[in-house]
Every structure is written in structure tokens, then in C-alpha cells.
Design a protein around this motif. Structure first.
Motif, PDB file in Angstrom:
ATOM      1  N   GLU A  38       3.548   0.836  -7.625  1.00 45.73           N
ATOM      2  CA  GLU A  38       2.101   1.051  -7.613  1.00 45.73           C
ATOM      3  C   GLU A  38       1.583   1.141  -6.180  1.00 45.73           C
ATOM      4  N   TYR A  39       2.107   0.296  -5.313  1.00 44.43           N
ATOM      5  CA  TYR A  39       1.716   0.345  -3.904  1.00 44.43           C
ATOM      6  C   TYR A  39       2.203   1.639  -3.256  1.00 44.43           C
ATOM      7  N   SER A  40       3.407   2.034  -3.636  1.00 44.44           N
ATOM      8  CA  SER A  40       3.958   3.282  -3.092  1.00 44.44           C
ATOM      9  C   SER A  40       3.105   4.481  -3.487  1.00 44.44           C
ATOM     10  N   LYS A  41       2.595   4.465  -4.720  1.00 43.86           N
ATOM     11  CA  LYS A  41       1.744   5.568  -5.185  1.00 43.86           C
ATOM     12  C   LYS A  41       0.469   5.682  -4.349  1.00 43.86           C
ATOM     13  N   VAL A  42      -0.101   4.541  -3.981  1.00 45.63           N
ATOM     14  CA  VAL A  42      -1.314   4.548  -3.156  1.00 45.63           C
ATOM     15  C   VAL A  42      -1.012   5.161  -1.789  1.00 45.63           C
ATOM     16  N   ILE A  43       0.111   4.758  -1.219  1.00 41.17           N
ATOM     17  CA  ILE A  43       0.489   5.293   0.093  1.00 41.17           C
ATOM     18  C   ILE A  43       0.671   6.812   0.022  1.00 41.17           C
ATOM     19  N   LYS A  44       1.303   7.277  -1.036  1.00 44.49           N
ATOM     20  CA  LYS A  44       1.515   8.720  -1.184  1.00 44.49           C
ATOM     21  C   LYS A  44       0.197   9.446  -1.472  1.00 44.49           C
ATOM     22  N   GLU A  45      -0.649   8.815  -2.298  1.00 43.87           N
ATOM     23  CA  GLU A  45      -1.928   9.432  -2.658  1.00 43.87           C
ATOM     24  C   GLU A  45      -2.768   9.699  -1.409  1.00 43.87           C
ATOM     25  N   TYR A  46      -2.761   8.761  -0.463  1.00 46.34           N
ATOM     26  CA  TYR A  46      -3.571   8.899   0.744  1.00 46.34           C
ATOM     27  C   TYR A  46      -2.782   9.499   1.914  1.00 46.34           C
ATOM     28  N   ASN A  47      -1.507   9.770   1.662  1.00 40.55           N
ATOM     29  CA  ASN A  47      -0.647  10.269   2.739  1.00 40.55           C
ATOM     30  C   ASN A  47      -0.805   9.382   3.970  1.00 40.55           C
ATOM     31  N   MET A  48      -0.630   8.094   3.753  1.00 46.68           N
ATOM     32  CA  MET A  48      -0.968   7.087   4.754  1.00 46.68           C
ATOM     33  C   MET A  48       0.138   6.902   5.780  1.00 46.68           C
ATOM     34  N   ASP A  49      -0.249   6.776   7.035  1.00 42.30           N
ATOM     35  CA  ASP A  49       0.678   6.423   8.107  1.00 42.30           C
ATOM     36  C   ASP A  49       0.946   4.921   7.992  1.00 42.30           C
ATOM     37  N   THR A  50       2.144   4.559   7.543  1.00 38.45           N
ATOM     38  CA  THR A  50       2.427   3.161   7.202  1.00 38.45           C
ATOM     39  C   THR A  50       2.645   2.276   8.430  1.00 38.45           C
ATOM     40  N   ARG A  51       2.586   2.841   9.631  1.00 41.83           N
ATOM     41  CA  ARG A  51       2.658   1.997  10.825  1.00 41.83           C
ATOM     42  C   ARG A  51       1.488   1.006  10.860  1.00 41.83           C
ATOM     43  N   TYR A  52       0.428   1.344  10.153  1.00 44.16           N
ATOM     44  CA  TYR A  52      -0.775   0.515  10.179  1.00 44.16           C
ATOM     45  C   TYR A  52      -0.872  -0.437   8.982  1.00 44.16           C
ATOM     46  N   LEU A  53       0.225  -0.578   8.238  1.00 44.25           N
ATOM     47  CA  LEU A  53       0.202  -1.428   7.048  1.00 44.25           C
ATOM     48  C   LEU A  53       1.223  -2.559   7.161  1.00 44.25           C
ATOM     49  N   GLU A  54       0.823  -3.710   6.650  1.00 41.83           N
ATOM     50  CA  GLU A  54       1.710  -4.881   6.611  1.00 41.83           C
ATOM     51  C   GLU A  54       1.437  -5.638   5.319  1.00 41.83           C
ATOM     52  N   VAL A  55       2.486  -6.171   4.700  1.00 42.36           N
ATOM     53  CA  VAL A  55       2.311  -7.016   3.516  1.00 42.36           C
ATOM     54  C   VAL A  55       2.765  -8.432   3.867  1.00 42.36           C
ATOM     55  N   GLU A  56       1.979  -9.405   3.415  1.00 44.77           N
ATOM     56  CA  GLU A  56       2.281 -10.812   3.677  1.00 44.77           C
ATOM     57  C   GLU A  56       2.682 -11.501   2.379  1.00 44.77           C
ATOM     58  N   PHE A  57       3.884 -12.065   2.356  1.00 45.62           N
ATOM     59  CA  PHE A  57       4.364 -12.825   1.212  1.00 45.62           C
ATOM     60  C   PHE A  57       4.109 -14.305   1.457  1.00 45.62           C
ATOM     61  N   MET A  58       3.818 -15.048   0.371  1.00 43.06           N
ATOM     62  CA  MET A  58       3.519 -16.460   0.501  1.00 43.06           C
ATOM     63  C   MET A  58       4.777 -17.255   0.854  1.00 43.06           C
ATOM     64  N   GLU A  59       4.589 -18.395   1.538  1.00 49.88           N
ATOM     65  CA  GLU A  59       5.723 -19.218   1.978  1.00 49.88           C
ATOM     66  C   GLU A  59       6.576 -19.690   0.804  1.00 49.88           C
ATOM     67  N   ASN A  60       5.939 -20.081  -0.322  1.00 55.99           N
ATOM     68  CA  ASN A  60       6.721 -20.606  -1.443  1.00 55.99           C
ATOM     69  C   ASN A  60       7.303 -19.508  -2.323  1.00 55.99           C
ATOM     70  N   ILE A  61       7.285 -18.286  -1.816  1.00 61.84           N
ATOM     71  CA  ILE A  61       7.868 -17.170  -2.550  1.00 61.84           C
ATOM     72  C   ILE A  61       9.390 -17.269  -2.577  1.00 61.84           C
ATOM     73  N   ASN A  62       9.958 -18.204  -1.797  1.00 59.94           N
ATOM     74  CA  ASN A  62      11.413 -18.303  -1.739  1.00 59.94           C
ATOM     75  C   ASN A  62      12.033 -18.648  -3.087  1.00 59.94           C
ATOM     76  N   ILE A  63      11.217 -19.086  -4.049  1.00 61.71           N
ATOM     77  CA  ILE A  63      11.756 -19.329  -5.387  1.00 61.71           C
ATOM     78  C   ILE A  63      12.163 -18.013  -6.039  1.00 61.71           C
ATOM     79  N   HIS A  64      11.699 -16.912  -5.480  1.00 63.41           N
ATOM     80  CA  HIS A  64      12.082 -15.583  -5.972  1.00 63.41           C
ATOM     81  C   HIS A  64      12.863 -14.846  -4.882  1.00 63.41           C
TER      82      HIS A  64
END
Length: 417
Positions: free
Chosen positions: A271-297
Motif C-alpha cells: 500500500e505504501y509502495s502504491k502511494v510512492i508510485k502514484e505520486y512518482n515520489m523521490d524517496t530520498r525525502y522519505l523515512e519510516v520509523e519503526f517502534m522500539e518494541n517491534i523486535n517481537i516481530h
């Protein structure tokens, strides 16, 4: 409760209200009684209920009653002299009797929950008292634990429950009403002291005020709606950055949060990939932050980082140091940035905290990752972080979170970037 039992209970209640004594109406329930029914059979389970009722009858005074409602629900009308004495002595006595019940199946293997309403007015109708006793039993924080639990009715419990339900309804409807806002908190390079990026944060407009994130975010996490709002923030950020690119304006990298609940959905990265393609976005300006306790996954985290990296999106780990930070995540997951949690900066740092930070930052940088400290509000903390090699900070010392439009206005100011 059957109509006959309800009528009987109400009759005793009305008679008690005519006396000069103080009374409490108690709703009692056996924990895991369904298991007893399945494991021991209906006949033995019914005997447990009868033995319990007989045991409690021995505890009650002449002017007190116990009525069995549906299944394992019981209602007690008991007198008391002082609330404290009842809670500290008589309730303990009742719990001890129940725990020592003379039944081989549940001797020292039975736990009950109690909802206690101390009737504070002779004018309170039976139905209202019954509702309050049932309500507060179900509100007990230890209801699901293998312990004896009880809750005494207070108006604040009811108010908190109603506010929680209001928030649950309000947060779900607010998106369609356009009441969510995207705010961004700038990230500051510690060498140049200028903006190098920002973190997108969700805010909620409640009439003329912004609700604190601490008030509505737990509700979004609880009902799973946070997934929709994370996606909303991501799309809003991508749209804004793309519009600036079209206008020839400068951009900086903006990060968005990925909630743990996303890891229950296999297709969310697409779903996130579709947004990037829809806007033809330069992904150098994007970052995703995962939560610290995400290590359970951890396995899913590795795959998601790989997928985002293939799109050219930077990946960071948020809240590092808050809770049970898993250094194995640093070793196995190809992260780009580690964000040091604000818990290190709530109070003035002592020598031990400084040494811990120094060690953590040295370790992170030695394996090729960038370090950002968040929640920084004091100049001495900023200076110390700069001295030990931290790359950037985020916090009130420089900027509070601000509406996205104000953030981009700062970016347009050449002195800020």
C-alpha cells in the motif's frame, strides 16, 4: 437473573433501605467458571456453585443476603459500619472463606471478582445500585488475572469509562470530518544547528483545541484504527513533498511512524509502495520509523526494511532505550538511523546516564548507523550529545511540533536549512 430472583433481591434491598444501617450491594463472579463446566462436567460445576453459596451464607449476618443470578453470577447485600473496615477486614475474611471452600475441585483453586457499591443514599433505586455493582466489577484492572479482584464503585470510574467510549467513537469519525492534522517536528543537525529533516506526527482537533497525543493515540492503538491514520499521515506527507518538488522548492527528509499493528497485515508495504508510485515520489525525502518494541516481530521487520530499502526509503528505529531494547535488532536488521528515546532527557543527566549514552552512541555509529536523540529540551544536553558524536536532535530546545505548513515555511527560509 430471573424475574423471581430479581424480585426477591429487590424486596430485601427495599427493606434494607428502611433500616438505619449502611449497606453495600456486591456483584460477585467466579473466574474461569466456563472451564470448570467443561473440565468437571455440569453436575460438578453446579455443585461448586451450591457449595460456594452455602459457604457465603455462613459468612452473612441475619440481615444480609446472597442471591444467585445467571450461571456463576451472585449478588450480595451486606451491611457495614465503615468502608475501610469492610475493605480491610470483612472482604478479606470472605475471600479466605471462598479460597478454603470445602470442594475437592476448587479448594485453593478458585478466584472471584467483586464489584462493590457502597449505597450512599437511601433514595438510590435497586436497579441503579445493581447496575453500579456490575459495572465496577467489569472495570477492575485485574479482572483477567488469576487473583481475587475487586473494584469499589466511584463516579470517576464511570466518568473515565464514558470518556474512553467517547474518544473511541470520536477518533473513528474524526478522519471523515477532517479533524486530524499532520504536524512535523524538525530534526536539527548538531554540527550546523540547522534543520535536516522532520518527523510527521498526528494531531486531533477536538472543537477548538488540539487533543494531546497521549490522550487519543492509545485509543487508536487499542481499536486498530492507528493503521489507517499512519497511512493517512504517510500519504499526506508524500503529497506535500511532491507538490513542493513541482514548485521547485527545496525539501528535506520527513519520517513517518509505522505502528506495530501493521505487522499483522502482510500487504501494508504494498500500500505504501502504491502511494510512492502514484505520486512518482523521490524517496530520498522519505523515512519510516519503526517502534522500539517491534523486535517481537523481528523476522517481519527484516523483510519490511528490505522492501522499503528497495523503494529507496530510509528506515529508522524509534524509542531506542525505552523498555527492553534488543541489540540483536541492531545486528540483524539493516537499519539506517537509531533514535534515542526521550527518557534519557526527562531529568538532568547524571554521570551514569552520560556514560550509558556515550557507549550506546559509540556502538551505533561503529556499525554504520546515524543517531538522533529525541525529546531534548536543555542546552547542556544538546552540547553533551554533540560532544559524543550524536548526529542530530529533535526536541523543544529547538522546535516544538508544528503544523506541516509552518514546517515547510521554515524550510523555505534559507537560514533554517
Amino acid at each position: 437473573m430471573s424475574r423471581d430472583k430479581l424480585s426477591r433481591c429487590k424486596k430485601y434491598y427495599q427493606a434494607a433501605m428502611l433500616s438505619d444501617k449502611f449497606y453495600a450491594l456486591i456483584n460477585m463472579n467466579i473466574k474461569k467458571f466456563r472451564y470448570m463446566n467443561y473440565a468437571y462436567g455440569k453436575k460438578e460445576a453446579d455443585k461448586i456453585l451450591q457449595d460456594l453459596e452455602n459457604t457465603i451464607k455462613k459468612f452473612l449476618a441475619d440481615n444480609e443476603i446472597i442471591v444467585r443470578g445467571n450461571a456463576d453470577d451472585f449478588f450480595l447485600l451486606v451491611s457495614y459500619i465503615s468502608k475501610k473496615d469492610f475493605e480491610r477486614n470483612r472482604l478479606i475474611e470472605l475471600i479466605d472463606l471462598i479460597f478454603d471452600i470445602d470442594n475437592n475441585y476448587v479448594y485453593h483453586n478458585i478466584y472471584t471478582s467483586f464489584g462493590i457499591y457502597f449505597i450512599d443514599s437511601k433514595e438510590i433505586k435497586f436497579e441503579e445500585a445493581l447496575e453500579k455493582a456490575q459495572f465496577c466489577r467489569l472495570m477492575s484492572h485485574s479482572l483477567d488475572r488469576r487473583v481475587f479482584s475487586y473494584e469499589i464503585y466511584e463516579q470517576s470510574i464511570y466518568d473515565d469509562y464514558m470518556h474512553s467510549c467517547y474518544l473511541e467513537e470520536y477518533t473513528a469519525k474524526a478522519k471523515d470530518r477532517g479533524e486530524y492534522r499532520v504536524y512535523i517536528q524538525p530534526k536539527i543537525d548538531l554540527k550546523t544547528r540547522k534543520i535536516i529533516g522532520g518527523e510527521a506526527l498526528l494531531r486531533l482537533q477536538d472543537h477548538n483545541e488540539l487533543l494531546p497525543a497521549s490522550e487519543f493515540m492509545p485509543m487508536l492503538n487499542k481499536n486498530g484504527y492507528v493503521r489507517i491514520m499512519d497511512y493517512y499521515v504517510f500519504k499526506s506527507v508524500v503529497s506535500a513533498l511532491k507538490e513542493r518538488m513541482k514548485q521547485g522548492k527545496k525539501n528535506v527528509r520527513v519520517s513517518v511512524n509505522i505502528s506495530n499493528s501493521f505487522f499483522k497485515q502482510d500487504q501494508y508495504v504494498n500500500e505504501y509502495s502504491k502511494v510512492i508510485k502514484e505520486y512518482n515520489m523521490d524517496t530520498r525525502y522519505l523515512e519510516v520509523e519503526f517502534m522500539e518494541n517491534i523486535n517481537i516481530h523481528k523476522g517481519a521487520l527484516k523483510e519490511n526494511i528490505r522492501a522499503f530499502h528497495e523503494m529507496g526509503v530510509c528506515c529508522s528505529l524509534d524509542d531506542f532505550g525505552n523498555g527492553f531494547s534488543n541489540f540483536e535488532v541492531l545486528k540483524e536488521c539493516d537499519l539506517d538511523v537509531i533514535k534515542i528515546d526521550r527518557c534519557f532527557f526527562i531529568e538532568e543527566m547524571n554521570d551514569l546516564n552520560k556514560e550509558i549514552l556515550r557507549t550506546i552512541i559509540h556502538l551505533i555509529k561503529s556499525i554504520g548507523m546515524k543517531v538522533i536523540a529525541e525529546g531534548v529540551e536543555r542546552k547542556e544536553d544538546v552540547d553533551f550529545l554533540a560532544s559524543i558524536g550524536c548526529d542530530a536532535v529533535q526536541g523543544f530546545y529547538f522546535y516544538k511540533p508544528m503544523p506541516m505548513e509552518e514546517f515547510f515555511a521554515l524550510i523555505d527560509d534559507s537560514d533554517a536549512v
